[in-house]
Write a protein that holds these residues in place. Structure first.
Motif, short mmCIF file in Angstrom:
data_model
loop_
_atom_site.label_atom_id
_atom_site.label_comp_id
_atom_site.label_asym_id
_atom_site.label_seq_id
_atom_site.Cartn_x
_atom_site.Cartn_y
_atom_site.Cartn_z
N THR A 298 0.83 -1.21 0.00
CA THR A 298 0.00 0.00 0.00
C THR A 298 0.86 1.26 0.00
N VAL A 299 1.92 1.25 0.83
CA VAL A 299 2.80 2.42 0.90
C VAL A 299 3.51 2.65 -0.43
N VAL A 300 3.88 1.57 -1.11
CA VAL A 300 4.59 1.71 -2.39
C VAL A 300 3.66 2.24 -3.47
N PHE A 301 2.45 1.73 -3.53
CA PHE A 301 1.57 2.07 -4.65
C PHE A 301 0.72 3.31 -4.39
N MET A 302 0.62 3.74 -3.17
CA MET A 302 -0.23 4.90 -2.91
C MET A 302 0.29 6.16 -3.62
N LEU B 158 0.02 9.88 -8.42
CA LEU B 158 0.64 10.53 -9.58
C LEU B 158 -0.07 10.14 -10.87
N THR B 159 -0.35 8.86 -11.04
CA THR B 159 -1.02 8.44 -12.28
C THR B 159 -2.43 8.99 -12.34
N GLY B 160 -3.08 9.14 -11.18
CA GLY B 160 -4.42 9.74 -11.20
C GLY B 160 -4.37 11.20 -11.62
N PHE C 114 8.69 3.67 -11.73
CA PHE C 114 9.49 2.51 -11.30
C PHE C 114 10.61 2.95 -10.37
N GLY C 115 11.28 4.05 -10.74
CA GLY C 115 12.35 4.56 -9.88
C GLY C 115 11.82 5.03 -8.54
N MET C 116 10.63 5.63 -8.56
CA MET C 116 10.04 6.08 -7.30
C MET C 116 9.70 4.89 -6.39
N SER C 117 9.19 3.83 -6.98
CA SER C 117 8.85 2.65 -6.17
C SER C 117 10.11 2.02 -5.57
N LEU C 118 11.20 1.99 -6.35
CA LEU C 118 12.46 1.48 -5.81
C LEU C 118 12.96 2.35 -4.67
N ILE D 104 11.13 4.15 -2.64
CA ILE D 104 10.29 3.94 -1.45
C ILE D 104 10.68 2.65 -0.75
N ILE D 105 10.93 1.58 -1.53
CA ILE D 105 11.32 0.31 -0.93
C ILE D 105 12.66 0.44 -0.21
N TRP D 106 13.61 1.17 -0.84
CA TRP D 106 14.91 1.36 -0.18
C TRP D 106 14.75 2.14 1.12
N TRP D 107 13.88 3.15 1.10
CA TRP D 107 13.65 3.95 2.31
C TRP D 107 13.01 3.11 3.42
N MET D 108 12.09 2.23 3.05
CA MET D 108 11.42 1.38 4.05
C MET D 108 12.40 0.36 4.63
N ARG D 109 13.28 -0.16 3.81
CA ARG D 109 14.28 -1.09 4.32
C ARG D 109 15.26 -0.39 5.25
N ARG D 110 15.62 0.83 4.90
CA ARG D 110 16.53 1.56 5.76
C ARG D 110 15.89 1.84 7.12
N ARG D 111 14.59 2.07 7.12
CA ARG D 111 13.87 2.29 8.36
C ARG D 111 13.53 0.95 9.07
#
Length: 335
Positions: free
Chosen positions: A282-286, A291-293, A319-323, A325-332
Motif C-alpha cells: 500500500t505504501v509503495v503504490f499509494m 501521480l497516475t491519477g 518505477f524509480g520512485m517505487s524502488l 520507497i522500498i529502499w527507504w522502508m528497508r533503511r527504516r
C-alpha cells in the motif's frame, strides 16, 4: 432353529462371570485356595479373609448379594456409577473404581466399573470385568504371594488399574511430541486439530486418575478396625502410584497449553507478516496511484501530453520512485 439350551462357557463359569460367582480363601500369609461357590465354606484362618467376586449383571449373583447384604447395599454394588468413590458404613466400606478395558486405546478406553464391599474377613467384588484374570490368580497360586488382607487386595487392584493406564498415558505423551515436531515444520493447521483432540483425551484421563487417588486416600485414613498400619501403608503406596500418573497427566496438560500458545503465536506472527506485506504494498503504490491519477485527468495543461515518449518516461519515473520507497522502508527496517 435349535431351542436346546446351551451350557455356558467353562472359562466364564470358572472366573465367576456366570452364576453366583467365584470364591477364594486367603490364608493371610500369601496363600490362596479356590473353592466352589456351592461348596461348604471352609474355616477361614484367623489372619485370612474370603473373596467373593461375580458379574454385577448376573441375576444369580444379584440374588445372592441381596440375601447376604440386603437390598439397599446390594443395589449400591450393582447400580452403575459415573465416578470412583469410597463410602464407609459403620465398620465396612464400599469402593467404586474405574478400570480401562484390556487392549484399550487412548481415544476409547472402554472403562469398566469395579465395585468392592469390604468388611472384616470378607471382600465382595461386583464387576463385569474378569477379576481373576485381572488380579493374576494363577501367578498368586504359583508364587504364594497373594494379598494378606482386604486392604492389600484393594491396593493391588489400584496398582493393576494404574498398570493399565500407564502405557496409555505414555502414548498420549508420544502424540504430544509428534504435535510439537509438526510445529517445527510450520504445519500449524494440522497440529491444531490434533492438539484439541489430545486435550479432550487428557481431561477424560484425569477424570479417572484423580478420583481413584482420592478413593485410596479416603480408604487409608478411615477408621476401620480391621485395617493394620501395614494395610494403610499399602494403600498409601497405591495412592502414590495413582498420584504419579495424575502428575504426569497434569504435566502433559501444561505442555499442551504451551503448545497451544505456540500455535497461537505462530499464527499471530504469520498474520503480522501478511499485514506488513500488505501495508508495504500500500505504501509503495499509494504515491504512484496519486501521480497516475493526476496525470490521467481529462483537462488541458497535462505536462508532456504531446510528447510521444512521455508514457515511457513516466513509467520509468514511477518505477524509480517505487524502488526509492522500498529502499527507504528497508533503511527504516520496516521490511
Amino acid at each position: 432353529m435349535d431351542d436346546t439350551p446351551r451350557e455356558p462357557p467353562t472359562r466364564a463359569m470358572q472366573n465367576g462371570m456366570i452364576g453366583v460367582g467365584a470364591v477364594l480363601i486367603f490364608d493371610g500369609k500369601g496363600g490362596v485356595v479356590r473353592i466352589e461357590p456351592t461348596a461348604e465354606t471352609p474355616r477361614i484362618p484367623p489372619r485370612g479373609f474370603k473373596l467373593v467376586c461375580g458379574n454385577s449383571k448376573a441375576p444369580e449373583f444379584k440374588v445372592w448379594l441381596k440375601e447376604e447384604l440386603g437390598v439397599f447395599n446390594a443395589d449400591l454394588l450393582t447400580v452403575p456409577s459415573t465416578r470412583s468413590r469410597c463410602t464407609v458404613i459403620e465398620d465396612r466400606a464400599m469402593v467404586v473404581m474405574r478400570v480401562a478395558r484390556p487392549g484399550a486405546e487412548p481415544d476409547d478406553m472402554g472403562r469398566q466399573l469395579l465395585t468392592l464391599w469390604i468388611e472384616k474377613g470378607r471382600v465382595i467384588i461386583a464387576s463385569e470385568l474378569n477379576i481373576l484374570d485381572f488380579l493374576g490368580l494363577t501367578k498368586w497360586e504359583a508364587s504364594h504371594h497373594a494379598p494378606v488382607s482386604p486392604a492389600d487386595l484393594v491396593a493391588r487392584l489400584g496398582l493393576r488399574a494404574a498398570d493399565r493406564l500407564e502405557p496409555l498415558v505414555e502414548r498420549l505423551g508420544d502424540r504430544l511430541d509428534e504435535i510439537e515436531e509438526s510445529l517445527i515444520i510450520q504445519n500449524t493447521s494440522r497440529a491444531q486439530g490434533k492438539l484439541s483432540h489430545l486435550r479432550r483425551t487428557l481431561i477424560s484421563f484425569r477424570r479417572i486418575v484423580w478420583p481413584q487417588r482420592d478413593v485410596l486416600n479416603t480408604l487409608e485414613i478411615e477408621d476401620l478396625s480391621h485395617f493394620s498400619p501395614r494395610d494403610r501403608m499399602r494403600l498409601r503406596e497405591a495412592s502414590a502410584r495413582s498420584a504419579r500418573l495424575g502428575d504426569e497427566l497434569q504435566a502433559l496438560s501444561e505442555r499442551a497449553v504451551l503448545v497451544h500458545e505456540q500455535i497461537i503465536d505462530a499464527r499471530a506472527e504469520q498474520m503480522n507478516h501478511t499485514m506488513m506485506v500488505l501495508a508495504a504494498v500500500t505504501v509503495v503504490f499509494m504515491p504512484l496511484t496519486l501521480l497516475t491519477g493526476a496525470l490521467g485527468m481529462n483537462v488541458s495543461g497535462i505536462p508532456f501530453s504531446d510528447n510521444p515518449h512521455a508514457f515511457w518516461v513516466v513509467c520509468a519515473a514511477l518505477f524509480g520512485m517505487s524502488l526509492g520507497i522500498i529502499w527507504w522502508m528497508r533503511r527504516r527496517r520496516w521490511l
